[in-house]
Design a protein around this motif. Sequence first.
Motif, PDB file in Angstrom:
ATOM      1  N   ASN A 171      14.542  -3.637  -4.434  1.00 22.50           N
ATOM      2  CA  ASN A 171      13.320  -4.223  -3.683  1.00 22.50           C
ATOM      3  C   ASN A 171      12.279  -3.339  -3.492  1.00 22.50           C
ATOM      4  N   CYS A 172      12.208  -2.201  -4.051  1.00 26.01           N
ATOM      5  CA  CYS A 172      11.134  -1.006  -3.809  1.00 26.01           C
ATOM      6  C   CYS A 172      10.460  -0.982  -4.862  1.00 26.01           C
ATOM      7  N   HIS A 173       9.333  -1.077  -5.175  1.00 31.89           N
ATOM      8  CA  HIS A 173       8.460  -1.087  -6.455  1.00 31.89           C
ATOM      9  C   HIS A 173       7.667   0.170  -6.307  1.00 31.89           C
ATOM     10  N   ALA A 174       7.603   0.883  -5.425  1.00 31.26           N
ATOM     11  CA  ALA A 174       6.895   2.266  -5.131  1.00 31.26           C
ATOM     12  C   ALA A 174       7.938   3.367  -5.821  1.00 31.26           C
ATOM     13  N   PRO A 175       7.338   4.115  -6.315  1.00 26.49           N
ATOM     14  CA  PRO A 175       7.997   5.601  -6.940  1.00 26.49           C
ATOM     15  C   PRO A 175       8.475   6.334  -5.702  1.00 26.49           C
ATOM     16  N   ARG A 176       9.249   7.239  -5.978  1.00 26.46           N
ATOM     17  CA  ARG A 176      10.073   7.975  -4.842  1.00 26.46           C
ATOM     18  C   ARG A 176       9.553   9.557  -5.479  1.00 26.46           C
ATOM     19  N   PHE A 177       8.511   9.871  -4.543  1.00 29.32           N
ATOM     20  CA  PHE A 177       8.127  11.356  -4.952  1.00 29.32           C
ATOM     21  C   PHE A 177       8.782  12.305  -4.219  1.00 29.32           C
ATOM     22  N   THR A 178       9.541  13.392  -4.727  1.00 32.57           N
ATOM     23  CA  THR A 178       9.697  14.667  -3.756  1.00 32.57           C
ATOM     24  C   THR A 178       9.296  15.847  -4.343  1.00 32.57           C
ATOM     25  N   LEU A 179       8.627  16.718  -3.503  1.00 34.03           N
ATOM     26  CA  LEU A 179       8.061  17.901  -3.897  1.00 34.03           C
ATOM     27  C   LEU A 179       8.872  19.198  -3.528  1.00 34.03           C
ATOM     28  N   ALA A 180       9.286  19.816  -4.571  1.00 31.69           N
ATOM     29  CA  ALA A 180      10.425  20.946  -4.024  1.00 31.69           C
ATOM     30  C   ALA A 180       9.604  22.125  -3.927  1.00 31.69           C
TER      31      ALA A 180
END
Length: 188
Positions: A171-180
């Motif tokens: 149900n999520c159409h957004a990207p999941r960004f993680t900045l490490a």
Amino acid sequence: MTVTPAYTQQVDGRRISVFDGLLELPQLAELHRVLLQAGYTRSEIARPDTAEYRHWATEIPLARLPAMPFAVPTMAAVAAHAPAMAYRPYRSYVNVAHYGDMLFSHVDCVEGAGELTALWYVCDQWDHEWGGETVFFDRQRDVRAAVSPRPGRLVIFDGDILHAGRPPNRNCHAPRFTLAVKLERAAS
């Protein structure tokens, strides 16, 4: 800059520190906008045995790190997490995951290396129904902690804790960004 964790958790006696509100909303919005337009390659792997399942990433050159809006808050949070030690960044990059991506459990360094990972969630909004948590496993591979990817949240943990980012739900159409930001102990 002095900061305090919103909360902490423990896995096998090792602390996980979660910080909220370290970036101003305009800074977070601009960073999110930049990440939406960045170029990503399928270059990152979780472990050697999962190399056929590469995921999307882009590197942040270390020389540019001090000018980034998250640099000072990251180091302040690292100091709050491990006040008796000095750390320096040795790598920084962004992962992006979408529904359907396969993300595996992994460690970020060899056991006992003393390295830290600072992981930012870069999004303008996130609903808990979208999933995307980072889960942390104990030595028996049971989930002992989970951190939700709220906008601008930062989590700091020992790089040798087994963990996995979960991709967003259907149900999520957004990207999941993680900045490490990966950190090693600085010489005294």
